[in-house]
Design an enzyme around this catalytic site. Structure first.
Site, mmCIF file in Angstrom:
data_model
loop_
_atom_site.group_PDB
_atom_site.id
_atom_site.type_symbol
_atom_site.label_atom_id
_atom_site.label_comp_id
_atom_site.label_asym_id
_atom_site.label_seq_id
_atom_site.Cartn_x
_atom_site.Cartn_y
_atom_site.Cartn_z
ATOM 1 N N ASP A 317 1.323 -1.276 -0.159
ATOM 2 C CA ASP A 317 -0.525 0.209 -0.592
ATOM 3 C C ASP A 317 0.679 0.851 -0.072
ATOM 4 O OD1 ASP A 317 -2.516 1.608 0.042
ATOM 5 O OD2 ASP A 317 -3.370 0.314 1.311
ATOM 6 N N TRP A 318 0.399 2.384 -0.354
ATOM 7 C CA TRP A 318 1.407 3.560 -0.261
ATOM 8 C C TRP A 318 2.007 4.146 1.075
ATOM 9 C CZ3 TRP A 318 0.143 1.402 -4.497
ATOM 10 C CH2 TRP A 318 -0.906 1.572 -6.012
#
Length: 613
Positions: A317-318
């Site tokens: 995820d970011w």
């Protein structure tokens, strides 16, 4: 009939057809040939996927302060990056032209490695910049919860096929969805993007979703690749908070249902998924290290790769490496459990865990530094680089990465796709209460049209000839229609657009708002329509309304059609509606269908008898 093999493109500009340039060669030979030609810097660039935005006219964003952390040209030509996530939108032609400009820029690099463009969901009603975008020019369908409310595998396949066609036309080749977490914690803000709380239902729908995105049994030039998320299931969040934020970093399993949350991922792997994203959260009280899933070797290598046999791409995820603020200087998504580590150490730990790609980051020089210093073997970089190249070859990007702007204009939001989405919105509406008022008719068989008071949606949503007479005075109405959203609890000081996009906390209406609602219900027989982005706690409303409809992404026109009997609702609840907040707060976040006395149970949904003149 097999498609014709395209002539080779001279990607490295040397006038010779290399094996990696030759579409007639097997994918594995092309991967091995290209990997052998790449510098360490070029391999490292593959391992990063960051955000890009586009100018409204389809030109590239070249500002130094662009969301991706650098001008577009710098990311592609200077940092050898070629995976990007498009944030925002534009007209179909502008999107297609912007995509082609990206590919032209990539074609001018030393080896001509094409860009892979990804997107969060953009075919429904949610408008949270961190999770999904409102449909805009694309066809508009129910939220995934609405697809789950119908439980129709053929419809899910049709939906995903439509997404595929619209995405392909503008150059989007990776869908950062479906989200196959289980919404077992009613307060969790991300439940709206799931198929609900039931593992069997989610497992049954994920395969058709993947088939629709692929356009068949396997990935090819006609496909959009799915990145399912969030492994190993992001639903069991402590107190229903979200791990985008420091107060939501813990994922807990007091009910012992860890394996239950794996079931949809098992189904996705069996259905041939090639990309998976772990979530931000960190497991607490399990056998696994208490660090975020993207850093967790026991989760990624031990569980996902070795136990479940997944050998595809794992993308984090970011923004795990730099604690980078998301949406400007607002609220960071941090590296839970490893906050004390610096960027180099975090990069190493993610790769050691078994992940391949860093989402929301643009720092390939750190991978290069780890290899040059002897702390990381280049062969480890090669493993992930090969996975990422393999996907590009399978998608046909090396052979024909460009799109036709004319076709994009004709495809995105095409009338047939919009009609399919509108029909699905109507079908997914879920009737929970009906005291013989739906479809709407005048009381006591009177032939005059009913007088209708409308609140929470435009009154002209019911403008269907002489079907009703509208009034702005509830005291004069035969019926009222009240449209509501599920309550949520804003955080004190949560002044960022980013944080406000996550609707979480209490599920019941504040006392004063509930009084206002009940006052209307006591004044006039009222049809309540509530958007169930989470399982609302509404026992008083359910008891005192004459009809109650749950919506999972539906236009006002769709609601009007169902109430007036011009469309037939078919939905059934994809989760329980709890009776009290006390029940929610004392529940176990990982446990499905836990209530023994819900207001409405999983699968509840009434069928309407047709009205006859």
């Amino acid at each position: 009939m097999a498609s014709a093999i395209r002539p080779p493109r001279d990607l490295n500009h040397n006038g010779t057809v290399e094996p990696y340039e030759d579409p007639a060669q097997p994918v594995e030979r092309r991967v091995a040939d290209l990997l052998g030609r790449m510098t360490l810097e070029e391999k490292a660039g593959l391992l990063f996927q960051t955000i890009l935005t586009m100018n409204p006219d389809g030109t590239l964003v070249e500002r130094a302060d662009a969301p991706g952390g650098a001008p577009t040209t710098e990311l592609i030509t200077g940092r050898s990056m070629n995976h990007f996530n498009l944030m925002g939108s534009g007209g179909p032609r502008a999107m297609a032209e912007w995509h082609n400009r990206l590919q032209e820029l990539a074609a001018d690099t030393r080896l001509g490695i094409p860009v892979t463009l990804a997107s969060d969901p953009r075919h429904s009603f949610t408008d949270n910049p961190a999770t999904a975008m409102r449909s805009g020019p694309f066809s508009q369908w129910p939220e995934p919860l609405g697809l789950a409310a119908l439980g129709d595998a053929d419809l899910v396949r049709e939906y995903a096929d439509t997404v595929r066609r619209e995405y392909l036309s503008v150059g989007i080749r990776v869908a950062l969805h479906p989200q196959i977490d289980l919404a077992t914690e009613p307060r969790w803000a991300r439940g709206n993007g799931t198929f609900g709380a039931d593992a069997e239902l989610s497992s049954r729908l994920v395969g058709p979703y993947l088939e629709g995105l692929r356009g068949g049994d396997r990935i090819g030039p006609h496909s959009v690749s799915a990145m399912v998320k969030h492994f190993p299931g992001g639903g069991p969040q402590k107190d229903g908070e979200d791990p985008h934020f420091v107060y939501g970093r813990e994922q807990v399993y007091p009910g012992g249902f860890f394996d239950y949350h794996l079931k949809p991922f098992r189904a996705a792997i069996a259905a041939g998924v090639t990309q998976i994203m772990p979530y931000y959260g960190m497991p607490v009280g399990t056998e696994h290290e208490e660090v975020g899933f993207g850093f967790n070797r026991g989760i990624i290598t031990g569980l996902l790769r070795e136990r479940l046999g997944f050998d595809g791409i794992v993308c984090t995820d970011w923004a795990l490496i730099h604690d980078a603020p998301i949406m400007g200087n607002l609220f960071p998504a941090r590296a839970w459990g490893v906050e004390h580590l610096g960027p180099l150490e975090r990069i190493w730990k993610v790769l050691d865990a078994g992940a391949d790609q860093f989402g929301g980051e643009a720092c390939p020089e750190l991978v290069v530094e780890l290899v040059r210093s002897g702390r990381l073997e280049e062969s480890r970089v090669d493993v992930s680089a090969a996975r990422l190249l393999r996907e590009k070859f399978r998608l046909g990007l090396f052979d024909d990465p460009f799109v036709d702007p004319d076709l994009a204009e004709a495809t995105v939001g095409a009338a047939a796709f919009r009609a399919q989405g509108a029909a699905a919105q109507r079908r997914a509406l879920t009737v929970l209460v009906n005291d013989d008022v739906l479809p709407l008719r005048t009381p006591s068989g009177d032939r005059r049209p009913p007088r209708l008071y409308v609140e929470g949606m435009p009154a002209d949503s019911f403008a269907r000839g002489d079907a009703v007479v509208l009034t702005d005075d509830p005291g004069e109405a035969d019926f009222a229609v009240l449209r509501l959203d599920t309550p949520h609890e804003p955080r004190p000081g949560a002044d960022s657009v980013y944080e406000r996009g996550f609707h979480r906390g209490r599920l019941d209406f504040p006392a004063e708002r509930l009084k206002e609602i009940l006052r209307l219900l006591d004044t006039v027989p009222t049809i309540v329509v509530i958007h169930l982005e989470r399982p609302a706690v509404i026992p008083e409303i359910a008891q005192r309304c004459v009809a109650l409809i749950g919506a999972f992404g539906a236009s006002d026109e769709a609601v009007g059609d169902v109430i007036l009997g011009h469309a037939t609702p078919e939905g059934r609840l994809p989760f329980q509606l709890p009776r009290t907040m006390d029940e929610v707060t004392h529940g176990r976040p990982d446990s499905p269908h836990e209530s023994t006395d819900p207001l409405f149970d999983f699968g509840h949904g009434l069928r309407l008898a047709p009205r006859h003149p």
